[in-house]
Scaffold this motif. Structure first.
Motif, short mmCIF file in Angstrom:
data_model
loop_
_atom_site.label_atom_id
_atom_site.label_comp_id
_atom_site.label_asym_id
_atom_site.label_seq_id
_atom_site.Cartn_x
_atom_site.Cartn_y
_atom_site.Cartn_z
N TYR A 63 7.83 -1.17 1.79
CA TYR A 63 8.26 -2.53 1.46
C TYR A 63 9.03 -3.57 0.14
CZ TYR A 63 5.57 -4.17 -3.14
OH TYR A 63 5.62 -6.02 -3.93
N MET A 64 9.25 -4.13 -0.09
CA MET A 64 10.12 -5.88 -0.64
C MET A 64 10.08 -5.49 -2.22
SD MET A 64 10.39 -9.45 -0.25
CE MET A 64 11.15 -9.44 1.15
N GLY A 65 10.62 -4.48 -3.24
CA GLY A 65 10.37 -4.34 -4.18
C GLY A 65 11.18 -4.52 -5.20
N SER A 66 11.73 -3.90 -5.90
CA SER A 66 12.16 -4.36 -7.32
C SER A 66 13.27 -3.16 -7.89
CB SER A 66 12.00 -5.65 -7.71
OG SER A 66 11.13 -5.70 -9.01
N ALA A 67 14.09 -3.41 -8.80
CA ALA A 67 14.57 -2.28 -9.58
C ALA A 67 13.41 -1.82 -10.67
CB ALA A 67 16.19 -2.84 -10.35
N MET A 68 12.96 -3.46 -11.30
CA MET A 68 12.00 -3.37 -11.80
C MET A 68 10.80 -2.97 -11.55
SD MET A 68 12.37 -4.46 -15.10
CE MET A 68 11.33 -4.82 -16.33
N ILE A 79 5.96 -7.35 10.44
CA ILE A 79 6.24 -6.78 8.97
C ILE A 79 4.83 -7.65 8.61
CG2 ILE A 79 6.60 -9.21 6.94
CD1 ILE A 79 9.65 -8.97 9.32
N VAL A 80 4.30 -6.87 7.38
CA VAL A 80 3.04 -7.11 7.13
C VAL A 80 3.42 -8.38 5.43
CG1 VAL A 80 0.72 -6.35 5.78
CG2 VAL A 80 2.60 -4.80 7.63
N GLN A 81 2.45 -9.35 5.96
CA GLN A 81 3.25 -10.51 5.21
C GLN A 81 2.21 -10.27 3.78
OE1 GLN A 81 3.14 -15.46 4.63
NE2 GLN A 81 0.99 -14.30 6.61
N GLY A 82 3.10 -10.46 2.10
CA GLY A 82 2.21 -10.42 1.58
C GLY A 82 1.40 -11.84 -0.06
N GLY A 83 1.51 -12.17 -0.89
CA GLY A 83 0.41 -13.10 -1.04
C GLY A 83 -0.60 -12.66 -1.91
N PRO A 84 -1.49 -14.16 -2.28
CA PRO A 84 -2.01 -13.62 -3.41
C PRO A 84 -3.46 -12.45 -3.76
CG PRO A 84 -2.41 -16.01 -2.58
CD PRO A 84 -1.30 -15.14 -1.62
N ASN A 85 -3.67 -12.38 -2.24
CA ASN A 85 -4.86 -11.22 -2.10
C ASN A 85 -4.09 -10.13 -1.80
OD1 ASN A 85 -6.80 -12.58 -2.75
ND2 ASN A 85 -6.02 -14.28 -0.74
N ALA A 86 -3.00 -10.37 -1.27
CA ALA A 86 -2.17 -8.44 -0.59
C ALA A 86 -1.97 -7.42 -1.41
CB ALA A 86 -0.79 -9.41 0.19
N ALA A 87 -2.05 -6.47 -1.15
CA ALA A 87 -1.55 -5.09 -2.20
C ALA A 87 -0.97 -4.78 -1.37
CB ALA A 87 -2.67 -5.08 -2.26
N ASN A 88 0.41 -5.16 -0.72
CA ASN A 88 1.63 -4.76 -0.54
C ASN A 88 2.35 -3.07 -0.86
OD1 ASN A 88 0.90 -5.29 2.23
ND2 ASN A 88 2.91 -7.59 2.20
N SER A 89 2.48 -3.14 -2.70
CA SER A 89 2.72 -1.57 -3.54
C SER A 89 1.75 -0.82 -2.91
CB SER A 89 2.67 -2.98 -4.49
OG SER A 89 2.01 -2.87 -4.76
N ALA A 90 0.67 -1.16 -3.03
CA ALA A 90 -0.70 -0.42 -2.88
C ALA A 90 -0.82 0.43 -1.29
CB ALA A 90 -1.87 -0.47 -3.29
N LEU A 91 -0.73 -0.37 -0.37
CA LEU A 91 -0.58 -0.67 1.03
C LEU A 91 0.57 1.46 1.03
CD1 LEU A 91 -1.32 -3.01 2.74
CD2 LEU A 91 -3.08 -1.23 2.67
N TRP A 119 5.04 -12.10 -0.51
CA TRP A 119 5.11 -13.11 -0.93
C TRP A 119 4.93 -13.43 -0.16
CZ3 TRP A 119 1.92 -13.83 -4.29
CH2 TRP A 119 0.98 -15.70 -4.65
N LEU A 120 4.37 -14.06 0.11
CA LEU A 120 3.70 -14.94 1.56
C LEU A 120 5.61 -15.42 2.35
CD1 LEU A 120 1.65 -18.16 0.50
CD2 LEU A 120 1.15 -15.75 1.60
N ALA A 121 5.33 -15.97 3.77
CA ALA A 121 6.76 -15.80 4.26
C ALA A 121 7.37 -16.43 3.54
CB ALA A 121 6.10 -15.94 5.96
N GLN A 122 8.97 -17.10 3.88
CA GLN A 122 9.92 -17.66 3.18
C GLN A 122 10.87 -17.48 3.41
OE1 GLN A 122 9.61 -17.05 -1.49
NE2 GLN A 122 7.65 -16.37 -1.05
N ALA A 123 12.10 -18.32 3.53
CA ALA A 123 13.22 -17.89 4.24
C ALA A 123 13.95 -17.05 2.83
CB ALA A 123 14.25 -19.12 3.02
#
Length: 336
Positions: free
Chosen positions: A84-89, A63-75, A36-40
């Motif tokens: 990539y900043m993923g999750s268990a799910m 750091i490649v910022q995510g966001g509503p129009n980003a597709a970092n998981s696909a990248l 997502w967009l840069a944040q704490a």
């Protein structure tokens, strides 16, 4: 002749030393895509850039910022970014789809997903949320954690579900409702808009316990270059300790540069909540360090998702993660 030979050997040795010095100074270029967009909530990664933790480990990190129009998981899948900043799910889902990605660290022991309700309405415990007429949530939440809630707590029913449109207005206007959110953001915004503090219920504390804010990599990278993976994991963990307990001004400046809309107030609130609720430091991470993951907890969460039919029982969940890079107490000496 002897002097000439001596000069030649000295020159060759100097040249070799110079080449070795340049090789030692060379840093591996690495890209990390956020979700997502840069944040704490991304602060430790920005900190590791700002304070030189990555550089110390021989890495030049972008750091490649995510966001509503980003597709970092696909990248990540396409090999355009390294981590990539993923999750268990996400990574369990990838395994079911035959996508070779692996979580190598879990920075958040607790997913910051919450439900919040109006104050002074008798909603004092998590199970009290079942009394409400409406729960605003996204479709993903309805299919995952709400299914888990229905299976584990009496009284929750499909009729409560209403789509969440990322606007707290409907929740603020309806005292007989709850709304999904992120511990570190939505309650802050509701208080800012409404003037009152919502009752906050962290799903992780109610038993819904996936790891989140992970470091995911292509399985090929994990297998072929474990040294690079280890250095990135270690430096990121050090960055998080420094962000939480050291001077994080430079990291916050980088966050605000990437995301000019974020405020100092929001950043301070997010950091305070991450500490208060043990988002990074709870469970195994208290004794084995930030980023720790265990086989036992991964299986427990997978079994819970199989029970509500989110994943198939024959899915090889162990392909979604590896514990080889974490739980080594890295960075704990930086905690002040």
């Amino acid at each position: 002749m002897l002097n000439v030979m001596k000069e030649y050997l000295l020159s060759a040795a100097f040249g070799l030393a110079l080449l070795t010095s340049h090789a030692a100074l060379a840093e591996d270029k690495v890209t990390y895509g956020t979700n997502w967009l840069a944040q704490a909530e991304h602060g430790g990664f920005y900190q590791a850039v700002a304070d030189g933790s990555y550089k110390k480990h021989g890495l030049d990190v972008t750091i490649v910022q995510g966001g509503p129009n980003a597709a970092n998981s696909a990248l990540l899948i396409a090999g355009k970014i390294d981590f990539y900043m993923g999750s268990a799910m996400e990574e369990l889902s990838a395994v079911e789809q035959g996508i070779p990605v692996t979580n190598v660290a879990a920075l958040f022991q607790k997913d910051p997903q919450i439900l919040m309700a109006h104050p002074d309405k008798g909603i004092d415990k998590f199970e009290d949320l079942a009394k409400l007429k409406t729960i605003f949530m996204g479709k993903d939440g309805y299919l995952t954690y709400f299914s888990w809630m229905k299976a584990n707590y009496p009284g929750f029913k499909d009729e409560q579900y209403k789509p969440y449109n990322f606007n707290p207005g409907p929740f603020i206007a309806d005292p007989d409702s709850a709304q999904q959110g992120y511990l570190t953001s939505e309650p802050y915004e509701v208080e800012r808009q409404a003037g009152w503090k919502p009752q906050v219920f962290l799903l992780a504390d109610a038993g819904y316990a996936p790891y989140s804010t992970t470091i995911a990599a292509r399985t090929e990278l994990v297998e072929k270059n474990p040294d690079l993976v280890q250095r990135f994991v270690d430096a990121s963990i050090e960055g998080w300790y420094n962000y939480l307990y050291g001077d994080n001004k430079a990291a916050n400046d980088l966050i605000k540069k990437d995301n000019p809309e974020i405020t100092d107030g929001q950043i301070a609130y997010s950091i305070a909540k991450m500490k208060e609720y043990g988002i990074l430091e709870s469970g195994e991470a208290l004794t084995k360090g930030i980023g720790c993951m265990t086989d036992e907890r991964q299986k427990e969460f997978f079994d819970a998702m199989v029970k509500i039919k989110v994943f198939k029982a024959d899915t090889d969940y162990k392909k979604a993660f590896t514990t080889q890079f974490v739980c080594k107490s890295v960075g704990m000496n930086l905690k002040k």
